[in-house]
Every structure is written in C-alpha cells, then in structure tokens.
Design a protein around this motif. Structure first.
Motif, PDB file in Angstrom:
ATOM      1  N   GLY A  67       0.832  -1.206   0.000  1.00  0.00           N
ATOM      2  CA  GLY A  67       0.000   0.000   0.000  1.00  0.00           C
ATOM      3  C   GLY A  67       0.861   1.248   0.000  1.00  0.00           C
ATOM      4  O   GLY A  67       0.585   2.214  -0.735  1.00  0.00           O
ATOM      5  N   THR A  68       1.913   1.230   0.800  1.00  0.00           N
ATOM      6  CA  THR A  68       2.823   2.383   0.873  1.00  0.00           C
ATOM      7  C   THR A  68       3.428   2.664  -0.501  1.00  0.00           C
ATOM      8  O   THR A  68       3.558   3.818  -0.908  1.00  0.00           O
TER       9      THR A  68
ATOM     10  N   ASP B 296      -5.868   8.153   0.203  1.00  0.00           N
ATOM     11  CA  ASP B 296      -5.368   6.871   0.692  1.00  0.00           C
ATOM     12  C   ASP B 296      -6.612   6.040   1.003  1.00  0.00           C
ATOM     13  O   ASP B 296      -7.292   6.271   1.987  1.00  0.00           O
TER      14      ASP B 296
ATOM     15  N   TYR C 203      -8.107  -0.103   3.104  1.00  0.00           N
ATOM     16  CA  TYR C 203      -9.146  -0.676   3.970  1.00  0.00           C
ATOM     17  C   TYR C 203     -10.563  -0.193   3.664  1.00  0.00           C
ATOM     18  O   TYR C 203     -11.511  -0.589   4.341  1.00  0.00           O
TER      19      TYR C 203
ATOM     20  N   LYS D 102      -5.161  -6.066   1.022  1.00  0.00           N
ATOM     21  CA  LYS D 102      -6.279  -5.605   1.842  1.00  0.00           C
ATOM     22  C   LYS D 102      -7.544  -5.886   1.019  1.00  0.00           C
ATOM     23  O   LYS D 102      -7.579  -6.852   0.258  1.00  0.00           O
TER      24      LYS D 102
END
Ligand SMILES: *Cc1c(COP(=O)(O)O)cnc(C)c1O
Length: 417
Positions: free
Chosen positions: A92-93, A205, A208, A231
């Motif tokens: 994700g980063t 962002d 989730y 996720k």
C-alpha cells in the motif's frame, strides 16, 4: 456443542449476547455487499472477461490483454476513468508513493487535510537523502481533524498557499483513534477543496475502504486513490500488489512513475498471477462483508466489556478496522496472542512487539495469514504507545473471524484471573 478450543464460559456467553446486539446490522452489510457485487459483475461483463485473459505473461508483458482488462474492470467497478492494477506494486505504501510522485513536482506542496498520514508515509514525505518528497523540494503541511471532522476553516486558510498542488485525504483511521472519513464526508471535503482552489488535485489513501460503502472516493469527487491488494480489493486471493485509480490523465502519470516515463502502461508482465487478481477482485465485496461482520462482532464484545471502541457498533462504517482501547500494554499483547491462536498459519507462534521498518514505535502484529501480512485476513496490530489501542481487521470468513476474536478476548480476560 463440543468446546474444541476450551473457550471460557464467560466468552461463550459474551459472544452470544454480542451477536444478538448486532444481528440486525448484518442485513445492511449483506445488502451493501450485493450492490458492490453487481458493480463488479457489470465490470466483468462489460469487459468480456474470458479464459485467455488468465494467460501468464513474462518479460516486458507487451500486449498483456489480461492486465489491461483488469485495469478496466477496476475502473468500471470503482466508477472512475482509469486504473493501474499491478502485482509489482509491493505494498500500500508503494502504491501511495507512486500516486504522490505521479502528481507532485519540485516546488509543489502537499497538504494533508486529515492530519498526520499513516506511519509508513513519514519517510516518503520527509525522509532524508533517500529520495523522499522533501528531497525533491516538495514541501508538506497538514491540517488536523477537529473533533474527528475536517477543519474547514483551517483547510481554507492553508489552501491560500499558492504552492499547494495536491490535497491528501486518508480515508481510514490508521493508528489514530478517530472516526474514519466516510464517503459522504469525502464528497463534501472534495467539493469544498475544489470550491476554494479548483486546480488542486485530491488524492485519497483508500486502504481498507474498498467496497465498505456503495461508492469509492473517486466516484465521490476525488481525482485519484490508491490501495493495497492484500487488503480489501484483493479479496484474500491476490498474493501481492497494489492499485491506483481515478482520472485517466493522472493514472497515466502514475504508470509513467511506476515503470518509466514514456513506457507507462505498456510494460509489466503479470508473473502468472493475473487469474488470482481477477478472482480476488470478484470475491472482494463478499470478503469485505465477512470482515465487516467480524469487526462488528469484535466491537460488540469489547463494548460489553466496557472498552472504548472506534467505531461504535451504532456508527457508520467506512473501513474494515475496529479499534479497541485497552489502556495497557499487557492487554494489547494478550489480545494479539489470542487472535494469533485463531489464525490459519502460525497459530502456534506468539507475536511480540518489534521495530518494524517504516514505523516509529515498536509494533505488535497478529498476522497468521496465507499471504504474509495480508490484513484482509484476520489480523490485529498496535503501536506500542499510549493509549494502547489495538486495531483489528479482516477475516476471510465470519466463522474464522468470530473464533479468532473469541480467542483474543478470552486471552485478555485470562489476565484478570
Ligand atoms: C495499510 C495502510 C497503508 C500502508 O499499506 P502497507 O501495505 O502496509 O504498506 C497506508 N495507509 C493506510 C491507511 C493503511 O491502512
């Protein structure tokens, strides 16, 4: 029923009551999941997905139809112009980093309107000497939330800085004990930002958040969003990967940043993972519903034990995270150890707090997942700092989530004995 896991009478009774507390909410989760499934099915149908799209490609991956169509499937289901979905986005980063560097140029400024971004973005924004935004002369400012809501006055003031090229919105709470930014708020926030400064980009962002509500940030006014395939959108089947989706022009810039300027979307083989990415996305609305039910169950048990929870069982959910404030280090560790016992992989292992790369405090993680670190699978993590809040998420099936949560609370309860 035989008590296979030697659960205490207390947790068995508590679970029963907790489930009664939330039964009526499961219906809404199922309805949302059905709606999101229709969006995904429509995107599969519109793009005429067929078996040949699942062929493994290697090397440059030129003319990888499976890859290109998967981009279109994501874009269709998310209600946006374009998407970039790749197994070689490592986390994700990484996806968020690609999104930020795609849009920002030296001299520009990034404004976060949801306070301090997620821990792992710290080094991306202000790392020293290793190619962070700051190293490229891109500055950063944040406006904190005010009582968990966007501080519109503060945002308006901050937007007067001419250097601001992009605004950053973090949907999920991350390691903050605050309400997450739901789609209605995102819509209002993006509308407000554009009314003050029409030429600014809104970047989200979305970690989730996928499929928790009926819309995604990009169909509620945001320009671009990014997230992780281990996720929500990977549906538990994608073994790795990330995505960036939104405006076509910006998605193309992200592709140029991920590969090379001029190569963009043309290259990138699928490593033979493409079918899992398709199938995972197809499963995602259902899997997200399973994990939402698990979170709600966890909240209901915690509430009956009088722990502070975020969100409350009665609040709108916009991500799959359930935060519980345990107040002591011991309880956080006990919760994570209990949860690990209910995990499919490494159930015999005891998690301990450690200095994870990218995080400022020690972090404990219960993560007994099929895909390493996949937090759409049952997992819990907590930074080892006051007020010792634990963040639980995931659950591929409600049954597995429920059992893991029962084991987790039983472990906490055993501390009192
Ligand atoms: C998980 C997460 C990230 C980073 O994702 P990684 O895959 O761990 O790198 C960023 N922001 C939020 C809100 C997250 O939940």
């Amino acid at each position: 029923m035989k008590n296979i896991f030697s659960l205490s009478d207390k947790i068995i009774k508590l679970a029963k009551k907790a489930e009664e507390d939330i039964k009526d909410k499961f219906e809404a989760i199922d309805e949302n999941s059905f709606y999101n499934h229709m969006k995904v099915q429509k995107a599969f149908s519109d793009n005429k997905i067929s078996t040949e799209y699942f062929i493994a490609t290697s090397g440059y991956g030129y003319d990888d139809q499976g890859r290109d169509s998967l981009d279109n499937v994501y874009a269709g289901a998310f209600g946006c112009e374009a998407a970039l979905v790749r197994p070689n986005i490592v986390s994700g980063t990484h996806a968020l980093t690609v999104m930020l560097f795609a849009v920002l140029r030296p001299g520009d400024k990034l404004l976060s309107v949801t306070g301090t971004p997620y821990d792992t973005l710290k080094g991306v924004i202000s790392g020293t000497g290793n190619g962070s935004l700051a190293d490229f002369g891109i500055s950063f400012e944040k406006v904190d939330l005010k009582n968990g809501r966007p501080d519109y006055e503060g945002i308006k003031k901050a937007l007067s800085d001419k250097r601001i090229k992009a605004v950053f919105i973090q949907r999920s709470k991350g390691y903050e004990f605050r309400p997450s930014i739901d789609i209605a708020t995102t819509k209002e926030l993006c509308g407000f930002i554009k009314s003050v400064k029409p030429d600014v980009y809104t970047l989200v962002d979305n970690c989730y958040g996928e499929f928790v509500e009926k819309k995604e940030p990009v169909s509620a006014g945001a320009d671009l969003m990014a997230g992780s395939l281990i996720k929500n959108p990977g549906g538990g089947l994608a073994p790795t990967g990330g995505y960036i989706a939104g405006k076509k022009k910006l998605t193309a810039l992200a592709a140029d940043r991920l590969t090379a300027p001029g190569i963009g979307l043309e290259c990138g083989c699928n490593f033979g993972l493409i079918k899992q990415l398709y199938q995972g996305f197809y499963m995602a609305p259902h899997i997200v519903a399973q994990s939402l039910k698990t979170s709600l169950f966890c909240a209901a048990v915690a509430k009956r034990l009088s722990y502070e929870i975020c969100p409350d069982t009665e609040e709108v959910r916009t991500d799959i995270i359930q935060a519980i404030r345990f107040r002591t280090r011991e309880k956080v560790i006990a919760f994570c150890r209990g949860l690990q016992k209910g995990s499919p992989v490494d159930s015999h292992v005891e998690p301990i707090p450690w200095a994870m790369p990218g995080y400022s405090d020690e972090v404990i993680m219960a993560a007994g997942a099929f895909n390493q670190g996949a937090s759409i699978e049952i997992s819990a993590d907590a930074p080892m700092r006051e007020p010792y809040a634990c963040y639980m998420q995931g659950g591929l099936t409600y049954e597995s989530g429920k059992l893991a949560v029962m084991l987790a609370f039983d472990s906490v309860l055993s501390l009192d004995e």
